[in-house]
Design a protein around this motif. Sequence first.
Motif, PDB file in Angstrom:
ATOM      1  N   UNK A  15       0.915  -1.322   0.167  1.00  0.00           N
ATOM      2  CA  UNK A  15      -0.262  -0.223   0.320  1.00  0.00           C
ATOM      3  C   UNK A  15       0.457   1.188   0.059  1.00  0.00           C
ATOM      4  N   UNK A  16       2.408   1.306   0.839  1.00  0.00           N
ATOM      5  CA  UNK A  16       2.658   2.475   0.860  1.00  0.00           C
ATOM      6  C   UNK A  16       3.585   2.690  -0.657  1.00  0.00           C
ATOM      7  N   UNK A  17       4.069   0.933  -1.106  1.00  0.00           N
ATOM      8  CA  UNK A  17       4.568   1.758  -2.335  1.00  0.00           C
ATOM      9  C   UNK A  17       3.244   2.650  -3.986  1.00  0.00           C
ATOM     10  N   UNK A  18       2.280   2.086  -3.261  1.00  0.00           N
ATOM     11  CA  UNK A  18       1.620   2.039  -4.321  1.00  0.00           C
ATOM     12  C   UNK A  18       1.322   3.696  -3.434  1.00  0.00           C
ATOM     13  N   UNK A 131     -10.619  12.485  -1.376  1.00  0.00           N
ATOM     14  CA  UNK A 131     -10.987  11.139  -1.057  1.00  0.00           C
ATOM     15  C   UNK A 131     -10.929  11.908   0.754  1.00  0.00           C
ATOM     16  N   UNK A 132     -11.799  10.152   1.063  1.00  0.00           N
ATOM     17  CA  UNK A 132     -12.116  10.207   2.436  1.00  0.00           C
ATOM     18  C   UNK A 132     -11.812   8.827   2.615  1.00  0.00           C
ATOM     19  N   UNK A 133     -11.178   8.760   3.712  1.00  0.00           N
ATOM     20  CA  UNK A 133     -10.591   7.553   4.615  1.00  0.00           C
ATOM     21  C   UNK A 133     -10.926   6.954   6.022  1.00  0.00           C
ATOM     22  N   UNK A 134     -11.574   5.571   5.947  1.00  0.00           N
ATOM     23  CA  UNK A 134     -12.911   5.680   7.089  1.00  0.00           C
ATOM     24  C   UNK A 134     -11.622   5.036   8.314  1.00  0.00           C
ATOM     25  N   UNK A 135     -12.036   5.499   9.537  1.00  0.00           N
ATOM     26  CA  UNK A 135     -11.196   4.498  10.885  1.00  0.00           C
ATOM     27  C   UNK A 135     -11.887   3.951  10.870  1.00  0.00           C
ATOM     28  N   UNK A 136     -10.821   2.748  11.897  1.00  0.00           N
ATOM     29  CA  UNK A 136     -12.197   1.700  12.476  1.00  0.00           C
ATOM     30  C   UNK A 136     -12.876   2.111  13.565  1.00  0.00           C
ATOM     31  N   UNK A 175      -4.498   4.591   4.069  1.00  0.00           N
ATOM     32  CA  UNK A 175      -5.848   3.352   4.100  1.00  0.00           C
ATOM     33  C   UNK A 175      -4.983   2.205   3.761  1.00  0.00           C
ATOM     34  N   UNK A 176      -5.370   0.833   4.202  1.00  0.00           N
ATOM     35  CA  UNK A 176      -5.192  -0.376   4.296  1.00  0.00           C
ATOM     36  C   UNK A 176      -3.932  -0.368   5.048  1.00  0.00           C
ATOM     37  N   UNK A 177      -3.905   0.157   5.939  1.00  0.00           N
ATOM     38  CA  UNK A 177      -2.651   0.104   7.218  1.00  0.00           C
ATOM     39  C   UNK A 177      -4.115  -0.359   8.164  1.00  0.00           C
ATOM     40  N   UNK A 182      -8.042  -1.748  14.175  1.00  0.00           N
ATOM     41  CA  UNK A 182      -8.941  -2.049  13.221  1.00  0.00           C
ATOM     42  C   UNK A 182      -7.810  -1.792  11.889  1.00  0.00           C
ATOM     43  N   UNK A 183      -8.593  -2.111  10.654  1.00  0.00           N
ATOM     44  CA  UNK A 183      -7.951  -1.815   8.832  1.00  0.00           C
ATOM     45  C   UNK A 183      -8.744  -0.352   9.049  1.00  0.00           C
ATOM     46  N   UNK A 184      -7.457   0.719   8.476  1.00  0.00           N
ATOM     47  CA  UNK A 184      -8.066   1.777   7.900  1.00  0.00           C
ATOM     48  C   UNK A 184      -8.386   1.656   6.520  1.00  0.00           C
ATOM     49  N   UNK A 185      -9.411   2.661   5.473  1.00  0.00           N
ATOM     50  CA  UNK A 185      -9.785   2.091   4.447  1.00  0.00           C
ATOM     51  C   UNK A 185     -10.523   2.957   3.641  1.00  0.00           C
ATOM     52  N   UNK A 186     -10.240   2.935   2.467  1.00  0.00           N
ATOM     53  CA  UNK A 186     -11.193   4.264   1.761  1.00  0.00           C
ATOM     54  C   UNK A 186     -12.497   4.324   1.702  1.00  0.00           C
TER      55      UNK A 186
END
Length: 297
Positions: A15-18, A131-136, A175-177, A182-186
């Motif tokens: 995810x970081x490289x992307x 872009x919106x990232x949703x937290x756990x 996102x993806x962390x 939990x996991x962060x996602x877009x």
Amino acid sequence: MATIDRQATTLALAHALSAAERGLAVIPLSRTKLPALRSPHRADPAPAPTTPPCHGECGRFGHGVYDASTDPRRIRALFAAAPWSTGYGIACGLAPHHLIGIDLDTKAGTDSSTALRELALRHLFTIPDTVVVVTPSGGRHLWLTGPPDVVVPNSASRLAPGIDIRGAGGYLVGPGSRTEHGVYGTAPGTAHLAPAPCPSELLRLLTPPPRTRHHAPPTTGHQGQGLVQFVLTAHAGQRNTRLFWAACRAYENGIGPDLTPALVEAAVRTGLTAREAHSTIASASRMSFRQAGPPRD
């Protein structure tokens, strides 16, 4: 020793490289959302107040957001040095995006989304599609971009309760962390978007007003005592933020150098190290100077 989850680390690196391919500078994070690599200077003696903190000039890893890079080789080296990483942070304020993060938290008793809508109505701006990232925990991070010549500082609940700002020197969890919560996602429908420009009216709210230099003889007085007390009443999680805010106000009013020893002592009493306190105050001094500009004859 930190637990190593090789699958989570491999996914975080991917995810970081992307993200780096899109021009976003990244660093590895641990499950606690903190930079995965500890400072190489943590055992060094406290520097003099006038000594600027090392931001990677020593050539070693462990300088937090200042390690952030878009170079794939450096990113792989960072993750190799921290095989316990399960996430990545995206540095704010850097070219080419000059990212600004609007963190809408879900702390008990706050409705940060409503607060942001009220700010938008009051100051006549609209949050663009971005872009919106949703937290756990159900919070949201809105990604915006700023102009290259504007420094947006980090802040916590300054705009409104539950609205934190990630600007220069800060980072957003990518996102993806995977974290311990939990996991962060877009958010659906936003992954394909580019970060949108920050509305000008909102940008004004995010940047401190121009500061004028005071040429009167410095005196700490009651104002200085109030700033020290503000630092002393900080709880865990707000110590650096309170110290930075107090130091900015002190430099803004011409009492920064005189008040520094008292601020450091107060910060140490709340649990910070003297080195951390000096580093935070030095950052406040530099930011105050940039905002005020050089003194005029």
